[in-house]
Design a protein around this motif. Structure first.
Motif, PDB file in Angstrom:
ATOM      1  N   TYR A 229     -31.270 -52.449 -30.245  1.00 41.51           N
ATOM      2  CA  TYR A 229     -30.341 -51.896 -31.240  1.00 41.51           C
ATOM      3  C   TYR A 229     -31.022 -51.749 -32.602  1.00 41.51           C
TER       4      TYR A 229
ATOM      5  N   LEU B 131     -27.452 -41.015 -30.706  1.00 36.69           N
ATOM      6  CA  LEU B 131     -26.977 -41.360 -29.364  1.00 36.69           C
ATOM      7  C   LEU B 131     -27.603 -42.668 -28.897  1.00 36.69           C
ATOM      8  N   ALA B 132     -28.903 -42.835 -29.127  1.00 33.80           N
ATOM      9  CA  ALA B 132     -29.600 -44.068 -28.716  1.00 33.80           C
ATOM     10  C   ALA B 132     -29.038 -45.276 -29.458  1.00 33.80           C
TER      11      ALA B 132
ATOM     12  N   TRP C  64     -25.900 -45.637 -30.755  1.00 31.33           N
ATOM     13  CA  TRP C  64     -24.563 -45.958 -30.261  1.00 31.33           C
ATOM     14  C   TRP C  64     -24.609 -46.544 -28.854  1.00 31.33           C
ATOM     15  N   THR C  65     -25.524 -46.064 -28.051  1.00 32.58           N
ATOM     16  CA  THR C  65     -25.676 -46.616 -26.702  1.00 32.58           C
ATOM     17  C   THR C  65     -26.127 -48.068 -26.757  1.00 32.58           C
TER      18      THR C  65
ATOM     19  N   THR D 240     -23.242 -50.215 -27.941  1.00 33.77           N
ATOM     20  CA  THR D 240     -22.239 -50.381 -26.890  1.00 33.77           C
ATOM     21  C   THR D 240     -22.696 -51.381 -25.831  1.00 33.77           C
ATOM     22  N   ASN D 241     -23.957 -51.299 -25.437  1.00 36.36           N
ATOM     23  CA  ASN D 241     -24.501 -52.223 -24.435  1.00 36.36           C
ATOM     24  C   ASN D 241     -24.467 -53.662 -24.933  1.00 36.36           C
TER      25      ASN D 241
ATOM     26  N   GLU E 134     -20.897 -54.994 -25.028  1.00 37.65           N
ATOM     27  CA  GLU E 134     -20.378 -55.293 -23.682  1.00 37.65           C
ATOM     28  C   GLU E 134     -20.617 -56.755 -23.325  1.00 37.65           C
TER      29      GLU E 134
END
Length: 226
Positions: free
Chosen positions: A148, A205-206, A208-209, A212-213, A216
Motif C-alpha cells: 500500500y 487503481l493499484a 485502491w486495490t 482494499t486488500n 479485508e
C-alpha cells in the motif's frame, strides 16, 4: 541560439530536474512500525479465520478434558431392594433393604490412557495450527501494508509527472502559438501528457486495490484505525 533550440533546452532541463526530484521519492521513509504493529493487532482481533482457529483450540481442549473422565463410561452402578419382611426360598439372602452394586469395564479402563494421549496431541496440533496461522496473518498484514505504501508513493510520482507534463504542454502551446516551436514538438509533449495521465490512473487503481486488500484483513477501514 535559435528559438527552437531554446525551447528544446528548456524542456530537457525541466525533465531532468523533475526526474531527479521524483527519483528521490521512497516509501521507506513513510513506514511507521508502531502503526504497522497496530494494524497487525487489529487483524488478529477482527479477522474471522482467527476466531475459527480459536474455536478449534477450545473444542480440542474441551475434548481433552472430557477424556480424562472417560473411564467413568465403563462404570455401572445398580441397586437391589429386598424388603425386610420378604423371605425368598429360591434365592435366600442375608441382606435386607437396598443393595448397591458397582461394575467396572476393564477394557474401558485399559484403553483410556491412549484415548487421553490422542486427545492431548489433538489439542497440541490445534494450538500449533493457531500459532502458525497467526504468524502467517501477521506476515500478510505487513506485506500488504508495504504494498500500500509503495502504491501511494508511485501515485505521488505519477501525479507529479502529470503536473509537470501539463505545465510543459502549456508552455509549448504558448510557444507554438507564437511560432517559437513546431507542431511536432508540441504534439509529442501532448502525447507524453496523455501517457502520464494513463500511468496515474493505473497507479490510482493499484493504490485502491492495495488499500482494499489490507482492509479485508483488518475488518475495518484504514480511516477508522485510531
Amino acid at each position: 541560439m535559435n528559438k527552437h533550440l531554446k525551447v528544446f533546452c528548456f524542456l530537457i532541463t525541466t525533465t531532468l530536474f523533475t526526474n531527479n526530484l521524483h527519483a528521490q521519492e521512497t516509501f521507506i521513509n513513510n513506514v511507521n512500525m508502531a502503526y504497522l504493529d497496530k494494524l497487525v493487532a487489529i487483524a488478529k482481533k477482527n479477522y474471522p479465520e482467527v476466531k475459527v482457529k480459536q474455536s478449534q483450540v477450545n473444542a480440542a481442549h474441551s475434548n481433552y478434558n472430557a477424556t480424562k473422565f472417560a473411564w467413568l463410561d465403563g462404570l455401572t452402578a445398580s441397586y437391589i431392594y429386598s424388603p425386610q419382611n420378604l423371605v425368598n426360598q429360591a434365592q435366600p439372602s442375608i441382606f435386607k433393604g437396598y443393595q448397591l452394586a458397582i461394575t467396572l469395564s476393564i477394557g474401558q479402563l485399559i484403553s483410556n490412557p491412549s484415548i487421553i494421549s490422542a486427545a492431548r496431541e489433538t489439542y497440541k496440533v490445534a494450538q500449533y495450527q493457531q500459532a502458525e496461522y497467526m504468524l502467517s496473518l501477521e506476515a500478510q498484514v505487513r506485506k500488504l501494508y508495504f504494498t500500500y505504501l509503495e502504491a501511494m508513493t508511485e501515485l505521488r510520482l505519477r501525479t507529479g509527472a502529470v503536473t509537470d507534463a501539463s505545465s510543459a504542454v502549456k508552455q509549448l502551446k504558448y510557444a507554438f502559438q507564437k511560432g517559437e516551436t513546431t507542431f511536432q514538438i508540441y504534439n509529442e509533449q501532448l502525447n507524453s501528457y496523455y501517457n502520464q495521465n494513463s500511468f496515474m490512473v493505473q497507479a490510482e487503481l493499484a493504490t485502491w486495490t492495495a488499500k482494499t486488500n489490507l482492509e479485508e484483513l483488518l475488518g475495518i477501514k484504514l480511516e477508522d484505525v485510531k
